[in-house]
Design an enzyme around this catalytic site. Structure first.
Site, PDB file in Angstrom:
ATOM      1  N   TYR A 115      -6.958  13.582 -63.291  1.00  0.00           N
ATOM      2  CA  TYR A 115      -7.989  12.717 -63.876  1.00  0.00           C
ATOM      3  C   TYR A 115      -9.361  12.836 -63.246  1.00  0.00           C
ATOM      4  O   TYR A 115     -10.316  12.233 -63.688  1.00  0.00           O
ATOM      5  CB  TYR A 115      -7.534  11.261 -63.934  1.00  0.00           C
ATOM      6  CG  TYR A 115      -7.102  10.597 -62.655  1.00  0.00           C
ATOM      7  CD1 TYR A 115      -8.016   9.979 -61.830  1.00  0.00           C
ATOM      8  CD2 TYR A 115      -5.753  10.533 -62.310  1.00  0.00           C
ATOM      9  CE1 TYR A 115      -7.613   9.333 -60.680  1.00  0.00           C
ATOM     10  CE2 TYR A 115      -5.343   9.888 -61.167  1.00  0.00           C
ATOM     11  CZ  TYR A 115      -6.277   9.293 -60.352  1.00  0.00           C
ATOM     12  OH  TYR A 115      -5.864   8.648 -59.212  1.00  0.00           O
ATOM     13  N   HIS A 225       1.166   6.772 -67.457  1.00  0.00           N
ATOM     14  CA  HIS A 225       1.618   5.752 -66.495  1.00  0.00           C
ATOM     15  C   HIS A 225       2.021   4.516 -67.298  1.00  0.00           C
ATOM     16  O   HIS A 225       1.234   4.043 -68.113  1.00  0.00           O
ATOM     17  CB  HIS A 225       0.467   5.303 -65.584  1.00  0.00           C
ATOM     18  CG  HIS A 225       0.037   6.300 -64.554  1.00  0.00           C
ATOM     19  ND1 HIS A 225      -1.277   6.644 -64.371  1.00  0.00           N
ATOM     20  CD2 HIS A 225       0.730   6.985 -63.614  1.00  0.00           C
ATOM     21  CE1 HIS A 225      -1.369   7.511 -63.367  1.00  0.00           C
ATOM     22  NE2 HIS A 225      -0.171   7.740 -62.894  1.00  0.00           N
ATOM     23  N   HIS A 262       6.753   5.961 -63.802  1.00  0.00           N
ATOM     24  CA  HIS A 262       7.105   4.710 -63.114  1.00  0.00           C
ATOM     25  C   HIS A 262       8.132   3.882 -63.886  1.00  0.00           C
ATOM     26  O   HIS A 262       9.277   3.815 -63.468  1.00  0.00           O
ATOM     27  CB  HIS A 262       5.877   3.870 -62.727  1.00  0.00           C
ATOM     28  CG  HIS A 262       4.923   4.623 -61.837  1.00  0.00           C
ATOM     29  ND1 HIS A 262       5.345   5.247 -60.692  1.00  0.00           N
ATOM     30  CD2 HIS A 262       3.595   4.885 -61.954  1.00  0.00           C
ATOM     31  CE1 HIS A 262       4.304   5.863 -60.132  1.00  0.00           C
ATOM     32  NE2 HIS A 262       3.234   5.666 -60.871  1.00  0.00           N
ATOM     33  N   ASP A 313       3.694  11.877 -56.828  1.00  0.00           N
ATOM     34  CA  ASP A 313       2.622  10.960 -57.189  1.00  0.00           C
ATOM     35  C   ASP A 313       1.453  10.934 -56.202  1.00  0.00           C
ATOM     36  O   ASP A 313       0.610  11.810 -56.224  1.00  0.00           O
ATOM     37  CB  ASP A 313       3.230   9.552 -57.379  1.00  0.00           C
ATOM     38  CG  ASP A 313       2.283   8.591 -58.075  1.00  0.00           C
ATOM     39  OD1 ASP A 313       1.175   9.018 -58.447  1.00  0.00           O
ATOM     40  OD2 ASP A 313       2.648   7.415 -58.257  1.00  0.00           O
TER      41      ASP A 313
HETATM   42 ZN    ZN Z   1       0.364   8.462 -60.817  1.00  0.00          ZN
END
Ligand code: ZN
Length: 446
Positions: A115, A225, A262, A313
């Site tokens: 990102y 996410h 997650h 992560d």
């Molecule tokens: Zn992440």
């Protein structure tokens, strides 16, 4: 190239005296019962299905209590401050180091949830996909397989509020993002096994109109996410009248191309409904523990036939065995029971096989099994290690995950590239020296 193993984990189970022929990076032939000299044990090497490599440089810096009750959100504040300092060269140096460590710990490829697209304060680089190019360059340098997932980040919350501060480096409108995605595709052109996908950051950071279009943006995987923090569940429920996973099941075209990262905050009904879509649950137990996210419902997910894989992560610690071990141990704490993630296979075997096949599915990568036609993503274990002495079959994997030390991987091949030899990545020295210099400068400036 020919590999030979005394024992190997094949799709049909453990086999002895296995000969594996590799051609053009893919497994061309697998034959059991051929005596020979080579490695002790060969396993499929999983994909690390979720990483933000740049965060490797912040590891260990957010363990203090800054203001009253520390939380995920104070961690995020440091991450934003840190972001103000990262140049494209830094991003490449950090990514290369993270990839070296991933390979040494047993991962053959990584899904980079990317990102950090833009310069400090917003705008674009001359090449809008400059940062994607840096990640691709790190993959080329280290030989780790790459599924690159440029992230769509549009807003500061579910109410559509504008981005601010550190978020300006992530944000793109639709036209700019289309140019990022285009450029990212070009940046991967030199990597024969690379895959391009797309990643809407989260339900809170992407508009519903864009969410409706993401599956059509590439032919590759779609990662998001979902339901990591309780505060996020509350925010989505208040704005849209449904919990995040409920909302996603009802409104997104979820299938095996999707990976939901997650998924720690789910009701039993959400767990079963999501598992049935074929989407992969992207679990990151070390980071989820570090951030205090909560515990995934492992037994509920397995009972519903759900696929999962693991990712590193935040890269606070890069260790495949620790991700798998903590996944099981968190279940034991929650259930007050042992061997929770086991079926007819032992815990170690189930975790390893499911993480290998689930991770490959999430990455859109033909790997995860030692079978003809798959990329040769395999690793060799140090079966001479004292912890593995005299063990075979499932117990070999159990000892490796529950009793072993880090560094039991002696060799690793990613799409046939022999990048870990004698327990070390072949480019470690150069990559580490550059990373150390980057780290010193960044930490001095914070
Ligand atoms: Zn992440």
């Amino acid at each position: 190239m020919i590999l030979h193993a005394e024992t190997a984990l094949l799709p049909q189970g453990w086999a002895q005296d296995v000969r594996i022929r590799i051609e053009h990076g893919r497994i061309a032939e697998v034959t059991a019962g051929v005596p020979g000299r080579g490695h002790g044990a060969i396993l499929p090497a999983p994909v690390n299905l979720h990483s933000h490599t740049f965060q490797r440089a912040m590891a260990g810096m957010t363990e203090g209590r800054t203001a009253g009750q520390d939380s995920f959100w104070t961690w995020r504040a440091l991450m934003y401050r840190f972001l103000e300092r990262l140049s494209p060269e830094d991003v490449q140096a950090i990514a290369a180091q993270a990839m070296v460590e991933m390979a040494e710990s047993g991962f053959a490829a990584v899904c980079e949830f990317h990102y950090l697209h833009h310069p400090v304060g917003g705008g674009t680089y001359a090449d809008p996909a400059e940062m994607s190019g840096r990640v691709a360059a790190a993959a080329a340098e280290t030989g780790l397989g790459l599924t690159h997932l440029p992230v769509i980040y549009e807003q500061g919350g579910v109410d559509g509020r504008a981005l601010a501060g550190g978020q300006l480096r992530f944000g793109s409108g639709p036209e700019v993002f289309a140019r990022v995605l285009d450029g990212a595709g070009r940046a991967l052109a030199g990597l024969p096994d690379a895959v391009l996908g797309v990643a809407p950051h989260s339900l809170r950071a992407v508009s519903r109109a864009t969410l409706g279009r993401v599956a059509g943006m590439t032919a590759g995987p779609v990662h998001i996410h979902i339901a990591e923090q309780v505060a996020e569940v509350v925010e989505v429920q208040a704005a849209w009248g449904a919990r995040p996973v409920d909302w996603a099941c009802a409104n997104l075209p979820l299938d095996a191309r999707w990976c939901l990262i997650h998924a720690t905050q789910m009701t039993p009904a959400e767990t079963a409904a999501l598992a049935r879509t074929g989407a992969v649950a992207g679990l990151c137990p070390v980071t989820e523990a570090n951030l205090g996210d909560g515990i995934f419902d492992g037994p509920g997910w397995l009972a519903a036939g759900g696929a999962f894989g693991v990712g590193t992560d935040s890269n606070v610690r890069i260790s495949l065995p620790e991700e798998l071990r903590l996944l099981e141990y968190s279940q034991r704490f929650a259930q007050k029971a042992r061997a929770v993630m086991a079926d007819h296979r032992s815990t170690g075997r189930l975790l390893w096989e499911e993480a290998a096949t689930g991770g490959a599915r999430a990455a859109g990568r033909a790997s995860g099994r030692i079978a003809v036609g798959q990329w040769a993503d395999v690793l060799a274990l140090d079966t001479a290690d004292l912890r593995l002495e005299g063990l075979a079959g499932d117990q070999l994997l159990d000892a490796c995950l529950f009793a072993g030390r880090d560094g039991l991987v002696t060799d690793l091949w990613s799409a046939g590239r022999h990048i870990v030899q004698h327990g070390r990545h072949i480019a470690r020295a150069a990559v580490e020296a550059r990373f150390r210099a980057t780290l010193r400068r960044l930490r001095d400036s914070l």
